[in-house]
Each structure stands twice: as structure tokens, then as C-alpha cells.
Enzyme design. Structure first.
Site, short mmCIF file in Angstrom:
data_model
loop_
_atom_site.label_atom_id
_atom_site.label_comp_id
_atom_site.label_asym_id
_atom_site.label_seq_id
_atom_site.Cartn_x
_atom_site.Cartn_y
_atom_site.Cartn_z
N GLY A 185 68.39 -7.60 -36.55
CA GLY A 185 69.21 -8.81 -36.55
C GLY A 185 68.36 -10.07 -36.45
O GLY A 185 67.16 -10.05 -36.72
N HIS B 295 66.73 -13.58 -41.19
CA HIS B 295 66.12 -14.72 -41.88
C HIS B 295 65.92 -14.32 -43.34
O HIS B 295 66.30 -13.21 -43.75
CB HIS B 295 64.82 -15.14 -41.19
N HIS C 119 64.61 -10.75 -44.21
CA HIS C 119 65.63 -9.70 -44.20
C HIS C 119 66.53 -9.83 -45.45
O HIS C 119 66.88 -8.82 -46.08
CB HIS C 119 66.53 -9.82 -42.97
N VAL D 113 58.06 -12.47 -47.00
CA VAL D 113 58.62 -13.80 -47.27
C VAL D 113 58.05 -14.76 -46.23
O VAL D 113 58.02 -14.45 -45.03
CB VAL D 113 60.16 -13.77 -47.20
N LEU E 105 57.78 -15.17 -42.12
CA LEU E 105 59.02 -15.31 -41.36
C LEU E 105 59.15 -14.16 -40.37
O LEU E 105 58.83 -13.02 -40.69
CB LEU E 105 60.24 -15.32 -42.30
P1 AMP Z 1 63.12 -6.49 -37.90
O1 AMP Z 1 64.49 -7.04 -37.80
O2 AMP Z 1 62.06 -7.43 -37.46
O3 AMP Z 1 63.00 -5.11 -37.32
O4 AMP Z 1 62.83 -6.30 -39.46
C1 AMP Z 1 63.70 -5.56 -40.28
C2 AMP Z 1 63.07 -5.40 -41.63
O5 AMP Z 1 62.83 -6.67 -42.21
C3 AMP Z 1 61.71 -4.69 -41.58
O6 AMP Z 1 61.61 -3.79 -42.68
C4 AMP Z 1 60.74 -5.83 -41.69
O7 AMP Z 1 59.48 -5.45 -42.23
C5 AMP Z 1 61.49 -6.75 -42.63
N1 AMP Z 1 60.95 -8.12 -42.50
C6 AMP Z 1 60.83 -8.84 -41.37
N2 AMP Z 1 60.25 -10.02 -41.64
C7 AMP Z 1 60.00 -10.06 -42.97
C8 AMP Z 1 59.41 -11.02 -43.86
N3 AMP Z 1 58.94 -12.17 -43.43
N4 AMP Z 1 59.33 -10.69 -45.16
C9 AMP Z 1 59.79 -9.49 -45.62
N5 AMP Z 1 60.37 -8.55 -44.84
C10 AMP Z 1 60.46 -8.83 -43.53
#
Ligand code: AMP
Length: 279
Positions: free
Chosen positions: A26, A29, A32, A172, A180
Site C-alpha cells: 500500500g 505511488h 506501484h 519509477v 519512488l
Molecule cells: P511495496 O509496497 O514497497 O512492498 O512494493 C510493492 C511492489 O512495488 C514491489 O514489487 C516493489 O518492487 C514495487 N515498487 C516499489 N517501488 C517501486 C518503484 N519506484 N518502481 C517500480 N516498482 C516499485
């Protein structure tokens, strides 16, 4: 549709054979959202999970204060094409406690982020396996920002013969290059300004690599020089490892991962680039 029960989620997905799944914690951004948008292009149904998984946080980490805003997340996820947002409670997922874990071997988990967070990846692999078991997707979408997580989860899928594919999406970044992250909101103005040096340091490595430097120590040294500009940052690690096996290397001859992690106070930021290897 917002779903919080496992049985309801299973019932809604029972006759669907082409599901794309985006697991998240969650505080969504654009990173995600890029995963959700990519999944939308390839599947009949896109499921986004929003679950702040307690078992991947160590004591003293930010589990209690991790940003949570399910209403805003639901609006964002559905605006880019999610069909279902699965947001179960901790009790729904773990009941009064689970005795079962999915653990990838130390050779992949005791380095990079796993060195400072020794129980983190056990929590990640277990919860992703569990969510896959509920959603039964054809493809799971992961961000390359969490490079070690991608390598581990691909390995888990392969080793357990899970019947699905893993797709990855590029990092991203914010306008100034900072990757991000839901945790960027913890940074004060000064820290946010200095955080640009993470990506700057990776770009310097890429530049040197592009003009022929293949020596890992030399590349790490240039990286560290740039990171010194972030005077408020405490370096957790600067690593250049073989991609896939995460083994130490002296020279970049094949695909390699350049990964860094720094602390600004209690906020830990990570970033990486991949070098393809060869001359
Ligand atoms: P999280 O909510 O941080 O567990 O991330 C969920 C998914 O979003 C994971 O697969 C992360 O690698 C991906 N994610 C988080 N930040 C970024 C970003 N800046 N660019 C691309 N994918 C991202």
C-alpha cells in the site's frame, strides 16, 4: 471491488483463468501504479493486494507507523485498472499465528538487505507464496527496485514449481532521479535533497562501466565518492554482485547487480542498477 476475506477472494476468482497479480504494502505511488498498468494490458482480471505484512518487519522497524491509507489506495489502484483490491487483516492472513514459512537458502538471503534485516525475506517469501496460493495468478508483477526480492521470488517460484510467471517492471523515479518509495515520505527536506546522491552514484558507475571499467573495487570506490555528498546518510551497503546468484565478483564479465542501501536517520533507502556484463 475491495475485498478483505480470503473466501470471498477465492470465490470471485474461481472461474478466472487469466489473472495478473500485483502484491504491495500500500501507500501506492507511481511505481506501484506502473505494475498495475502493465498487468492491465495482459490479463482479464488484475488483483492488487495491499497488506502491510508484520512478519517482514524486524522489531524496532517501522511496522506501526508504515503509511496506511486504504481509501486513497483503492481509488488509485482502480483508476489504473485494478479489478480487485485484496486488503485482508493480519488475523485473516495469519489467524492466531502460523507455524509455516517459506525460506530461500542463505546464499541468497544473508547479503544485501538480508544482512541488516535477517528475518525480512522469510516474511516476504512466506507472504507472497501465501497470497499466490489464494489468488492463483498466471503472472505476478514485481518492481526491479527491490532487486534482491525479485531474484529470491523468481527462485522460489522455480524451486517450488509454482505454476506461474514472474514479470518485472523498471524502477519509477521522481523528477530528480530518486527511486519512488513509500518510505520517501519519512525524509525531511534536507534528507530528501541529499537522497538524490543515491541515483547519482549509480549513474557514475554506469558511466564508468560504459567507457570500459570492469573492476568491481574501482567501480565501488567511485560510487562511494559520490555518496559522500550525502553527508546525513549512513551507508548500509554498497555492493556489486553477480545477478541471479548474488555471488561476489572481482570483474564484471556477466550480468551484475549494483545495489546500495543507506540510512537517513531510521529511514532506509535502497536503489540499484543492472550492468549487463561482457566487453
Ligand atoms: P511495496 O509496497 O514497497 O512492498 O512494493 C510493492 C511492489 O512495488 C514491489 O514489487 C516493489 O518492487 C514495487 N515498487 C516499489 N517501488 C517501486 C518503484 N519506484 N518502481 C517500480 N516498482 C516499485
Amino acid at each position: 471491488m475491495l475485498i478483505d476475506s480470503i473466501s470471498k477472494m477465492r470465490q470471485l476468482l474461481s472461474n478466472i483463468s487469466n489473472i495478473g497479480f500485483v502484491p504491495t504494502m500500500g501507500a501506492l505511488h507511481d511505481g506501484h501504479l506502473s505494475l498495475i498498468e502493465t498487468a492491465r494490458k495482459h490479463h482479464d482480471i488484475v488483483v492488487v493486494s495491499i497488506f502491510v505484512n508484520p512478519s517482514q518487519f524486524s522489531p524496532g522497524e517501522d511496522y506501526d507507523v508504515y503509511p496506511r491509507n486504504i481509501d486513497e489506495d483503492y481509488t488509485l489502484a482502480t483508476s489504473v485498472g485494478a479489478d480487485y483490491v485484496f486488503s485482508p487483516s493480519v488475523f485473516e492472513i495469519y489467524g492466531t499465528g502460523s507455524l509455516t514459512n517459506v525460506i530461500v537458502d542463505d546464499t541468497l538471503t544473508n547479503k544485501l538487505c538480508g544482512a541488516a534485516r535477517p528475518t525480512h525475506f522469510k516474511g516476504v517469501t512466506t507472504v507472497v507464496a501465501l497470497l499466490i496460493n489464494i489468488i492463483k495468478p498466471q503472472k505476478v508483477y514485481l518492481g526491479e527496485k527491490d532487486a534482491q526480492q525479485v531474484i529470491l521470488l523468481k527462485r522460489m517460484v522455480k524451486d517450488l514449481h509454482m505454476d506461474l510467471e514472474v514479470a518485472t517492471c523498471p524502477i519509477v523515479r521522481d523528477f530528480d532521479g530518486l527511486a519512488l518509495s513509500s518510505r520517501n515520505t519519512y525524509l525531511n527536506d534536507e534528507e530528501r535533497h541529499e537522497a538524490i546522491y543515491l541515483y547519482q552514484s549509480l549513474l557514475v558507475v554506469k558511466k564508468q562501466y560504459d567507457i570500459g571499467e570492469r573492476n568491481v573495487e574501482a567501480l565501488k570506490k567511485s560510487l562511494a565518492e559520490v555518496l559522500k555528498n550525502a553527508t546525513l546518510a549512513k551507508i548500509d551497503y554498497i555492493e556489486i554482485l553477480g545477478y541471479d546468484d548474488l555471488q561476489s565478483i572481482e570483474t564484471i564479465e556477466k550480468k551484475a547487480l549494483v545495489a546500495i542501501a543507506v540510512f537517513f536517520g531510521k529511514t532506509r533507502l535502497i536503489d540499484n542498477i543492472v550492468l549487463e556484463g561482457g566487453f
